[in-house]
Design an enzyme around this catalytic site. Structure first.
Site, PDB file in Angstrom:
ATOM      1  CG  ASP A  43      -0.324   0.160   2.521  1.00  0.00           C
ATOM      2  OD1 ASP A  43       0.955  -0.159   2.608  1.00  0.00           O
ATOM      3  OD2 ASP A  43      -1.156   0.017   3.627  1.00  0.00           O
ATOM      4  CG  ASP A  82       0.721  -4.098   2.083  1.00  0.00           C
ATOM      5  OD1 ASP A  82       0.690  -5.126   2.793  1.00  0.00           O
ATOM      6  OD2 ASP A  82       1.359  -3.236   1.804  1.00  0.00           O
ATOM      7  CE  LYS A 112       3.365  -6.085   3.704  1.00  0.00           C
ATOM      8  NZ  LYS A 112       2.833  -4.973   4.344  1.00  0.00           N
ATOM      9  CD  GLU A 114       0.662  -1.417   8.076  1.00  0.00           C
ATOM     10  OE1 GLU A 114       0.314  -0.727   8.993  1.00  0.00           O
ATOM     11  OE2 GLU A 114       1.204  -1.193   6.813  1.00  0.00           O
ATOM     12  CD  GLU A 181       7.720  -0.229   7.458  1.00  0.00           C
ATOM     13  OE1 GLU A 181       7.085  -0.995   7.118  1.00  0.00           O
ATOM     14  OE2 GLU A 181       8.204   0.885   7.060  1.00  0.00           O
TER      15      GLU A 181
HETATM   16  O1  KIV Z   1       3.641  -1.208   1.420  1.00  0.00           O
HETATM   17  C1  KIV Z   1       4.898  -1.375   1.410  1.00  0.00           C
HETATM   18  O2  KIV Z   1       5.605  -1.221   0.528  1.00  0.00           O
HETATM   19  C2  KIV Z   1       5.233  -2.481   2.614  1.00  0.00           C
HETATM   20  C3  KIV Z   1       6.637  -2.746   2.810  1.00  0.00           C
HETATM   21  C4  KIV Z   1       7.329  -1.395   3.184  1.00  0.00           C
HETATM   22  C5  KIV Z   1       7.067  -3.784   3.389  1.00  0.00           C
HETATM   23  O3  KIV Z   1       4.560  -2.801   3.580  1.00  0.00           O
END
Ligand code: KIV
Length: 275
Positions: A43, A82, A112, A114, A181
């Protein structure tokens, strides 16, 4: 070799894993052809492609649109997409439905999200629905408002322990891998040693099982990059040089010359007959 969540997981303790973000088909093709293990449609799209200040306004439809394109350029890499802000925060039904769209419509192989302990239930629900999940903890950009900025996390004993607890909760809920991160390097190494699933670091030191970078940072297209970014190219300058040279050529009448033009044999006759 085709990368899957199983091959990705099996790499822990063997070769270092590599992941790069992509948002379009051509970039995905170049990344894939280098044998990079995974492509992330992050994202970060909001910041490096759409010109936003953070990732908070990125929508599920934005992610689907770009992930579809990336899927068309991907042959062997594991394709992770994401889940944007507010697509897994309301309830698990919505989480599963939204993640399902990234798999069915956008052709991602995994999603993915968070968050740690507080999102273990979402990870469990997705895993139960056979949707592979990559976790993401530490400096999670979707929490920028509650962090008060993009700040390194885990700098006290309590803060480091919270990140360790988050990592364990996400692993125990069924995630196949986890992004770390913006945390101190030794904490990244400690978590990596104490988890069974591979850790992918970005600003988390050299001892993670793998690394991820945002493609514009890696290529040198962004204006400013965080400390943890190594630029492997100066593509931004190359682009600017090419655009300026093109403008000069056109204005000087040097482009297009005969070698860039279509010439038909009977052209003179054709032109002579035009009214
Ligand atoms: O959105 C993204 O690019 C990420 C990376 C920084 C891991 O989540």
């Amino acid at each position: 070799m085709k990368n899957t969540v199983s091959t990705f997981r099996a790499q822990k303790g063997l070769d270092k894993l590599t992941m790069v973000t992509a948002y379009d088909a051509m970039t995905a093709r170049y990344v894939d052809e280098c044998g990079i293990h995974a492509i992330l449609v992050g994202d970060s799209l909001g910041m490096v492609v759409l010109g936003l200040d953070d990732t908070l306004s990125v929508t599920l439809d934005d992610m689907i649109h770009h992930c579809k394109a990336v899927a068309r350029g991907t042959r062997n890499a594991l394709l992770v997409c994401d889940m944007p802000f507010m697509t897994y925060h309301v309830n698990t039904d919505e989480t599963v439905r939204n993640a399902g769209r990234l798999i069915q419509e956008a052709r991602a192989h995994a999603v993915k999200l968070e968050g740690g302990v507080d999102f273990a239930g979402e990870v469990r629900a997705l895993t139960r629905a056979s949707i592979p999940v990559m976790g993401h903890i530490g400096l999670t950009p979707q929490s920028v408002l509650s962090f008060g900025g993009f700040k390194v996390q885990g700098k006290s004993i309590a803060a480091a322990q919270k990140i360790v607890d988050d990592a364990r909760a996400i692993q125990d809920a069924g995630a196949f891998s986890i992004v770390l991160e913006g945390i101190p390097a030794r904490l990244g190494g400690w978590i990596t040693k104490n988890l069974e699933i591979p850790t992918i670091g970005i600003g988390a030191g050299p001892d993670c099982d793998g690394q991820v970078l945002v493609v514009q940072d890696l290529l040198g297209i962004t204006e400013r990059s965080p400390k943890f970014v190594k630029r492997y190219g100066d593509v931004g300058s190359a682009m600017k040089q090419a655009f300026c040279a093109y403008k000069e050529d056109v204005q000087a009448g040097q482009f297009p010359d005969a070698s860039y033009s279509y010439n038909v044999e009977a052209e003179e006759e054709i032109i002579a007959h035009l009214k």
